[in-house]
Each structure stands twice: as C-alpha cells, then as structure tokens.
Design a protein around this motif. Sequence first.
Motif, PDB file in Angstrom:
ATOM      1  N   ARG A  10      67.474  21.658   4.799  1.00 60.46           N
ATOM      2  CA  ARG A  10      66.980  22.281   5.713  1.00 60.46           C
ATOM      3  C   ARG A  10      67.773  23.617   6.044  1.00 60.46           C
ATOM      4  O   ARG A  10      68.642  23.754   5.715  1.00 60.46           O
ATOM      5  CB  ARG A  10      66.964  21.281   7.226  1.00 60.46           C
ATOM      6  N   HIS A  11      66.844  24.482   6.900  1.00 60.33           N
ATOM      7  CA  HIS A  11      67.494  25.733   7.337  1.00 60.33           C
ATOM      8  C   HIS A  11      67.567  26.038   8.511  1.00 60.33           C
ATOM      9  O   HIS A  11      66.577  25.386   9.273  1.00 60.33           O
ATOM     10  CB  HIS A  11      66.755  26.832   6.759  1.00 60.33           C
ATOM     11  N   VAL A  12      68.536  26.275   9.171  1.00 61.09           N
ATOM     12  CA  VAL A  12      68.471  26.621  10.642  1.00 61.09           C
ATOM     13  C   VAL A  12      67.416  27.316  11.500  1.00 61.09           C
ATOM     14  O   VAL A  12      67.204  27.237  12.435  1.00 61.09           O
ATOM     15  CB  VAL A  12      70.280  27.231  11.021  1.00 61.09           C
ATOM     16  N   HIS A  13      66.871  28.062  10.568  1.00 62.98           N
ATOM     17  CA  HIS A  13      65.881  28.947  11.089  1.00 62.98           C
ATOM     18  C   HIS A  13      64.614  28.136  11.419  1.00 62.98           C
ATOM     19  O   HIS A  13      63.793  28.317  12.105  1.00 62.98           O
ATOM     20  CB  HIS A  13      65.404  30.012  10.110  1.00 62.98           C
ATOM     21  N   GLU A  14      64.525  26.989  10.735  1.00 60.82           N
ATOM     22  CA  GLU A  14      63.424  26.005  10.955  1.00 60.82           C
ATOM     23  C   GLU A  14      63.645  25.688  12.614  1.00 60.82           C
ATOM     24  O   GLU A  14      62.455  25.219  13.030  1.00 60.82           O
ATOM     25  CB  GLU A  14      63.541  24.748  10.155  1.00 60.82           C
ATOM     26  N   LEU A  15      64.475  25.456  13.015  1.00 58.39           N
ATOM     27  CA  LEU A  15      64.984  25.057  14.496  1.00 58.39           C
ATOM     28  C   LEU A  15      63.916  26.057  15.595  1.00 58.39           C
ATOM     29  O   LEU A  15      63.278  25.757  16.234  1.00 58.39           O
ATOM     30  CB  LEU A  15      66.229  24.881  15.019  1.00 58.39           C
ATOM     31  N   ARG A  16      64.258  27.367  15.104  1.00 57.14           N
ATOM     32  CA  ARG A  16      63.480  28.466  15.990  1.00 57.14           C
ATOM     33  C   ARG A  16      61.793  28.214  15.798  1.00 57.14           C
ATOM     34  O   ARG A  16      61.050  28.197  16.802  1.00 57.14           O
ATOM     35  CB  ARG A  16      64.002  29.837  15.301  1.00 57.14           C
ATOM     36  N   HIS A  17      61.379  28.033  14.468  1.00 57.16           N
ATOM     37  CA  HIS A  17      60.022  27.661  14.202  1.00 57.16           C
ATOM     38  C   HIS A  17      59.636  26.556  14.994  1.00 57.16           C
ATOM     39  O   HIS A  17      58.448  26.503  15.493  1.00 57.16           O
ATOM     40  CB  HIS A  17      59.738  27.524  12.789  1.00 57.16           C
ATOM     41  N   ALA A  18      60.283  25.553  14.771  1.00 58.03           N
ATOM     42  CA  ALA A  18      60.097  24.272  15.749  1.00 58.03           C
ATOM     43  C   ALA A  18      59.789  24.488  17.144  1.00 58.03           C
ATOM     44  O   ALA A  18      59.042  23.828  17.739  1.00 58.03           O
ATOM     45  CB  ALA A  18      60.912  23.164  15.346  1.00 58.03           C
ATOM     46  N   ALA A  19      60.874  25.164  17.777  1.00 57.05           N
ATOM     47  CA  ALA A  19      60.927  25.466  19.074  1.00 57.05           C
ATOM     48  C   ALA A  19      59.717  26.269  19.620  1.00 57.05           C
ATOM     49  O   ALA A  19      59.064  25.922  20.439  1.00 57.05           O
ATOM     50  CB  ALA A  19      61.982  26.243  19.529  1.00 57.05           C
ATOM     51  N   ALA A  20      59.352  27.087  18.735  1.00 59.70           N
ATOM     52  CA  ALA A  20      58.042  28.010  19.005  1.00 59.70           C
ATOM     53  C   ALA A  20      56.879  27.186  19.037  1.00 59.70           C
ATOM     54  O   ALA A  20      55.933  27.294  19.854  1.00 59.70           O
ATOM     55  CB  ALA A  20      57.868  29.164  18.157  1.00 59.70           C
ATOM     56  N   SER A  21      56.709  26.303  17.986  1.00 60.42           N
ATOM     57  CA  SER A  21      55.475  25.580  17.727  1.00 60.42           C
ATOM     58  C   SER A  21      55.269  24.473  18.932  1.00 60.42           C
ATOM     59  O   SER A  21      54.296  24.360  19.249  1.00 60.42           O
ATOM     60  CB  SER A  21      55.873  24.656  16.279  1.00 60.42           C
ATOM     61  N   LEU A  22      56.678  23.870  19.361  1.00 58.72           N
ATOM     62  CA  LEU A  22      56.478  22.995  20.482  1.00 58.72           C
ATOM     63  C   LEU A  22      56.246  23.643  21.825  1.00 58.72           C
ATOM     64  O   LEU A  22      55.260  22.945  22.398  1.00 58.72           O
ATOM     65  CB  LEU A  22      57.618  22.294  20.329  1.00 58.72           C
ATOM     66  N   MET A  23      56.771  24.917  21.841  1.00 54.42           N
ATOM     67  CA  MET A  23      56.441  25.610  23.212  1.00 54.42           C
ATOM     68  C   MET A  23      54.784  25.884  23.210  1.00 54.42           C
ATOM     69  O   MET A  23      54.084  25.740  24.123  1.00 54.42           O
ATOM     70  CB  MET A  23      57.202  26.914  23.147  1.00 54.42           C
TER      71      MET A  23
ATOM     72  N   LEU B  10      48.817  27.687  14.400  1.00 49.97           N
ATOM     73  CA  LEU B  10      49.000  26.610  15.406  1.00 49.97           C
ATOM     74  C   LEU B  10      47.874  26.615  16.571  1.00 49.97           C
ATOM     75  O   LEU B  10      47.525  25.510  17.084  1.00 49.97           O
ATOM     76  CB  LEU B  10      50.531  26.657  16.378  1.00 49.97           C
ATOM     77  N   GLY B  11      47.384  27.719  16.510  1.00 49.24           N
ATOM     78  CA  GLY B  11      46.073  27.768  17.641  1.00 49.24           C
ATOM     79  C   GLY B  11      45.089  27.001  16.973  1.00 49.24           C
ATOM     80  O   GLY B  11      44.149  26.399  17.940  1.00 49.24           O
TER      81      GLY B  11
END
Length: 99
Positions: free
Chosen positions: A36-49, A78-79
């Motif tokens: 996994r890459h740390v940038h995936e956390l950013r993507h996950a946070a945006a997706s969840l928001m 995501l939309g």
Amino acid sequence: PASEYLFTSHFGRPLDPDNTSHAFQAFAARAGLGRRHVHELRHAAASLMLAAGTPLPEVSRVLGHSSTRITDEVYAHLGHEALRGAVDRLAGVLDPPKT
C-alpha cells in the motif's frame, strides 16, 4: 514545542517523504494489507467524505486543491454510486413495494 507542521520528526522538522512512505509500506505489510501507499489514505479520506455527503467545495478545501474542478475530475467516479442510490430511493417512493 509548537510547529507549523502537523506531522514532524522527533526534532520538530517536517517528515522526509521517502522515510514516511517506507514506514507506511512496512506497517501495511505487517498488518496484512499487502503493498500500500500512503497516498491511498488521502484518496480514502476524500472518498469517505464524498460518500458521507460532504459538499464538493469542502472536500476540495480539505485536499488543498486549487479548484473544485480538480476534485471533481479525480473523484467523479464516486458520484455514480451516490446517483444510483438516489435513483433507487426515488424509484421506491414512486413505486412502493406491494404488501
């Protein structure tokens, strides 16, 4: 001591991106998550928001994007799920299940 940075080294300096990536990858591997890459956390946070209904301009500001257009282009897929849910709910109202 207070710092202008959210995450710092023990000396209050900004974290080195390479060291951060390596540490995160090691942690993910130990946790059984694979590579996994740390940038995936950013993507996950945006997706969840976005999935939680956070308005696009707010998500864009959190991510530090210069415009909502960037956020929309990156996360437009995501939309479709949200729209599918909205259409399904509307269909349920217009054609309620027969009892």
